[in-house]
Design a protein around this motif. Structure first.
Motif, short mmCIF file in Angstrom:
data_model
loop_
_atom_site.label_atom_id
_atom_site.label_comp_id
_atom_site.label_asym_id
_atom_site.label_seq_id
_atom_site.Cartn_x
_atom_site.Cartn_y
_atom_site.Cartn_z
N PRO A 82 2.75 -16.67 -3.84
CA PRO A 82 2.71 -17.95 -3.28
C PRO A 82 2.49 -18.86 -3.48
O PRO A 82 3.30 -19.58 -2.86
N LEU A 85 5.48 -20.45 -5.41
CA LEU A 85 6.38 -20.60 -4.50
C LEU A 85 6.88 -21.65 -3.75
O LEU A 85 7.40 -22.61 -3.56
N ASP A 86 5.77 -22.02 -3.33
CA ASP A 86 5.55 -22.95 -2.45
C ASP A 86 5.48 -23.93 -2.80
O ASP A 86 6.35 -25.51 -2.67
N THR A 89 10.09 -24.70 -4.07
CA THR A 89 10.18 -25.13 -2.78
C THR A 89 10.50 -26.33 -2.44
O THR A 89 10.51 -26.61 -2.38
N GLU A 104 10.28 -7.27 -1.27
CA GLU A 104 10.94 -8.33 -1.51
C GLU A 104 10.47 -9.66 -0.06
O GLU A 104 11.21 -8.28 0.41
N GLN A 105 10.00 -9.83 0.20
CA GLN A 105 10.08 -11.15 1.81
C GLN A 105 10.28 -12.39 0.99
O GLN A 105 9.96 -13.11 0.32
N LYS A 106 11.58 -13.57 1.96
CA LYS A 106 11.69 -14.44 1.80
C LYS A 106 10.97 -15.44 1.87
O LYS A 106 10.37 -15.96 3.29
N HIS A 107 10.99 -16.49 1.20
CA HIS A 107 10.12 -18.03 1.25
C HIS A 107 10.71 -18.13 2.42
O HIS A 107 12.40 -18.93 2.64
N ASP A 109 11.97 -21.65 2.40
CA ASP A 109 12.70 -22.45 1.94
C ASP A 109 13.28 -22.47 0.60
O ASP A 109 13.86 -23.81 -0.40
N GLU A 110 13.96 -20.83 0.75
CA GLU A 110 14.42 -20.84 -0.51
C GLU A 110 15.87 -20.23 -0.79
O GLU A 110 15.73 -19.40 0.59
#
Length: 289
Positions: A82, A85-86, A89, A104-107, A109-110
């Motif tokens: 996480p 990923l922050d 993005t 999976e979970q989508k961020h 901002d991606e």
């Protein structure tokens, strides 16, 4: 503003992601893109797979040493967390991630490429080169491809699993010199890694632990059987089950023998052919038109 494609690959985790990266980059056509590989050897031979420019970065945290804030990237790796990923993005103006995780979970901002997820900013599908759908004559009855990585030589330790099953062995790219010689007694023939395309496309049935090889063989009109390795994630099992591809867990000779005996009468679903749609999704979101 530049475009990059990062892929996590190597002699301990295999080349499936790299083979997928080559497929996607070729599908994009004449686009100025640089492959960033976690493996320097792969970076040095990427041109053989249609990739014009590649750089070895060793570890994922080295990406900012090459890419600048505001660049764009396609990211194919399970190394993400996480916090990373922050950071990614925010750092990249466009961040497109490829994930095989069914949970999976989508961020927010991606953008995401997944065989399972749907929704805004998500492309649902797999990456298989259109060339694989050009069915070739099947000159090999049964082939086996463990994968490109077997650092611990697990296959040699379990070679008896395959004795008597009339399988021809396709060696992996990273296998140690002479490793195939240890396996001769369990397979009817040996093919070196340079015969990858010919064996995958030219076999009636392929037993393999490589998810990408499963999809390519299915696209070529073959009948794949997936051997789930204990050291591999199980992410692809739901996809393969939806395509009615038999899945064998571990070195289970009786289960494998049964699957091979039923292979001729087994009905497979067609491999999804979506490389053109995938290329369109990428070009639109990367402003490549």
């Amino acid at each position: 503003m530049r475009l990059f494609y990062y892929v996590h690959t190597g002699h301990r985790i295999g080349l499936d992601r790299f083979r997928r990266a080559a497929t996607i980059i070729r599908a994009l056509g004449d686009v100025d893109i640089t492959l960033l590989s976690s493996d320097f050897r792969i970076a040095s031979m990427a041109r053989e797979h249609g990739i014009k420019r590649a750089v070895g970065v060793d570890v994922v945290r080295n990406i900012p040493q090459i890419a600048n804030n505001g660049d764009k990237i396609i990211f194919d790796s399970a190394e993400i967390n996480p916090v990373m990923l922050d950071d990614m993005t925010r750092y990249f103006s466009t961040f497109i991630r490829i994930s095989d995780d069914p949970n999976e979970q989508k961020h927010p901002d991606e953008l995401l490429i997944s065989p399972y997820l749907e929704g805004e900013g998500v492309f649902k599908g797999v990456a298989v080169d259109d060339a694989w759908f050009e069915e070739k004559p099947k000159t090999i009855k049964r082939a086996f491809f463990f994968g490109d990585d077997d650092y611990e030589e697990d296959l040699a330790a379990n070679a008896a699993t395959f004795a008597g099953l009339e399988l021809e062995l396709l060696e992996g790219f990273y296998w140690f010199y002479g490793y195939g010689e240890k396996l001769k007694g369990s397979f009817t023939a040996l093919h070196d890694e340079e015969a990858y395309d010919a064996v995958i496309a030219g076999s009636e049935c392929l037993v393999t632990s490589s998810p990408q090889a499963v999809l390519e063989h299915l696209a070529a009109g073959g009948k794949p059987i997936y051997l789930q390795r204990e050291d591999y994630p199980t992410d692809f099992i739901p996809l393969f089950e939806s395509l009615t591809i038999p899945v064998i867990h571990g070195f289970n000779k009786s289960a494998l023998s049964e699957a091979l005996n039923k292979m001729q009468s087994h009905t497979y679903h067609a491999c999804p052919k979506n490389s053109e749609k995938l290329a369109t999704f990428l070009k639109q979101n990367l402003d490549l038109y």
